[in-house]
Design a protein around this motif. Structure first.
Motif, mmCIF file in Angstrom:
data_model
loop_
_atom_site.group_PDB
_atom_site.id
_atom_site.type_symbol
_atom_site.label_atom_id
_atom_site.label_comp_id
_atom_site.label_asym_id
_atom_site.label_seq_id
_atom_site.Cartn_x
_atom_site.Cartn_y
_atom_site.Cartn_z
ATOM 1 N N ASP A 190 0.970 -1.198 -0.019
ATOM 2 C CA ASP A 190 0.141 0.076 0.004
ATOM 3 C C ASP A 190 0.819 1.221 -0.025
ATOM 4 O O ASP A 190 0.286 2.300 -0.508
ATOM 5 N N TYR A 240 -5.899 -2.674 -7.095
ATOM 6 C CA TYR A 240 -7.069 -2.753 -6.502
ATOM 7 C C TYR A 240 -8.247 -2.741 -7.766
ATOM 8 O O TYR A 240 -9.155 -3.645 -7.457
ATOM 9 N N GLN A 283 -11.155 -5.860 -8.376
ATOM 10 C CA GLN A 283 -12.449 -5.876 -8.267
ATOM 11 C C GLN A 283 -13.089 -6.013 -9.674
ATOM 12 O O GLN A 283 -14.210 -6.264 -9.632
#
Length: 405
Positions: A346, A357, A361
């Motif tokens: 991160d 990310y 998704q």
């Protein structure tokens, strides 16, 4: 109303000349501003595609020979726990460092893992590295140097053969693809986990990386052309009996791996993709780095437009524009067909995890995202080798089980 119109119409010649002079001055200033914007933007764009040597990013402040410690200037990277490398000059070009022993506001003392003698002299200018291993011999595994024929010519590679479950040479390979501004040595730390899983490793080079052939322009295309050299390695693996091939890409190598998966004629051979701190959408990466370097948004925007345009590519000496839409794999997520494991921190500090990310998704059926903290860019193995190894090993085990079902 009438008197005001009369007053305006009756402005003196001197006042009219002053207005004209002001307009000309403003136009000239605007022209100079636009010219300056264009010049700076082109410099930024050129830097994006120009291969660069290793740049010192830390200062070697002291070496304690009796204690075998080294003191470095403190940065987000040099204070990381784990094992790393340090590029320098002098009597040694590369030394390994281990645990953080102490730190203060400006410096970090670490354990030396490379023996330094009183006769050694090291330059103060150094570059902190996640490579750790910088030569294949350090792995103490059988290997050989090979050449992979690519569209531009032979590309040097290291091949680490592994035995399959029956003891015969493995028919499952992994092709390791290094990142921007590095070489195949970056991927050496990944060889042991694959070797233990009975998977042979091929660490490849590609155009303009300083080892493989140079293209006519000598510039990076951020994966848009480099993938062809890696695809040649996939074809070579097939001709040598590989039945399944994994791709593992580091940073820009991730972008290259994804382009191979999307474009290769050998897509049926690809068993899966592992991405370490990957560049999945270059616009996100370049926006982040521009903000990090405090480059004004108009400059960054113009630089990207220049790279993606016919006029800009001509001025930059590129063979063709860089197709950012084609390289945006989040936008192309529906085209993906292979399972993907992403490992990203991160607080990467160079390639933000946003697109990782987003891809997870967009394709939860294919993409697994393992998020680290603190580990920074392509230093996940260094920071937490046990977790890094376990995640990859478990993912490979699931792929093997799926292939056998």
């Amino acid at each position: 109303m009438g008197s005001r119109r009369a007053g305006a119409a009756g402005a003196s010649p001197a006042a009219a000349a002053a207005v004209k002079t002001s307009i000309v001055a403003l136009a000239g200033a605007l022209g100079l501003t636009l010219a300056a914007l264009g010049t700076v933007s082109m410099r930024v764009a050129r830097k994006v595609v120009t291969p660069a040597g290793r740049v010192p990013d830390t200062e070697l402040l002291a070496v304690d020979v009796p204690a075998q410690t080294v003191t470095l200037s403190r940065t987000d990277d040099t204070q990381l726990p784990g094992r790393y490398g340090l590029f320098t000059t002098g009597t040694a070009s590369y030394v390994k460092v281990g645990a953080v022993l102490s730190l203060d506001g400006t410096s970090v003392k670490r354990k030396l893992l490379t023996q330094i003698t009183p006769d050694d002299r090291l330059s103060a200018a150094a570059a902190f590295s996640g490579w750790y291993y910088d030569a294949p011999e350090e792995l103490h595994l059988p290997f050989r140097t090979e050449l992979v024929g690519s569209p531009l010519g032979p590309c040097p590679a290291w091949f680490f053969p592994a035995d399959g479950p029956t003891g015969a040479p493995s028919d499952t390979w992994v092709i390791q693809i290094h990142g921007r501004g590095t070489t195949r040595a970056e991927a050496l730390r990944a060889v042991p986990v694959f070797h233990a899983a009975g998977i042979s490793s091929l660490l490849v080079s590609y155009r303009n990386d300083g080892e493989a052939p140079r293209s006519r322009t000598g510039t990076y295309m951020l994966g848009a052309t480099e993938w062809r050299d890696v695809d040649a390695a996939v074809g070579a693996a097939r001709r040598r009996g590989a039945k399944r091939v994994f791709l593992m890409g580091w940073s820009m190598g991730g972008a290259i791996a994804l382009q191979v998966a999307l474009n290769s004629a050998h897509r049926d051979l690809i068993a899966g993709i592992i991405l370490e701190s990957p560049a999945i959408d270059w616009r996100v990466v370049l926006d982040y780095q521009a903000d990090l370097l405090r480059i004004p948004a108009p400059v960054a925007t113009t630089a990207v437009r220049a790279l993606d345009s016919d006029w800009g590519s001509r001025l930059l000496g590129l063979n063709a524009p860089i197709p950012f839409d084609t390289l945006d794999v989040v936008a192309r997520a529906a085209e993906l067909r292979h399972p993907i494991l992403i490992l990203h921190s991160d607080d990467d500090g160079f390639v933000p995890a946003d697109a990782s990310y987003q891809l997870a998704q967009a394709r939860p059926d294919l993409v697994e995202l393992e998020v680290f903290q603190v580990a920074r860019h392509t230093k996940l193995w260094n920071y937490d080798p046990e977790r890094w190894t376990r995640v990859i090993r478990d993912w490979l085990d699931r792929r093997a089980a799926g292939a056998g079902s």
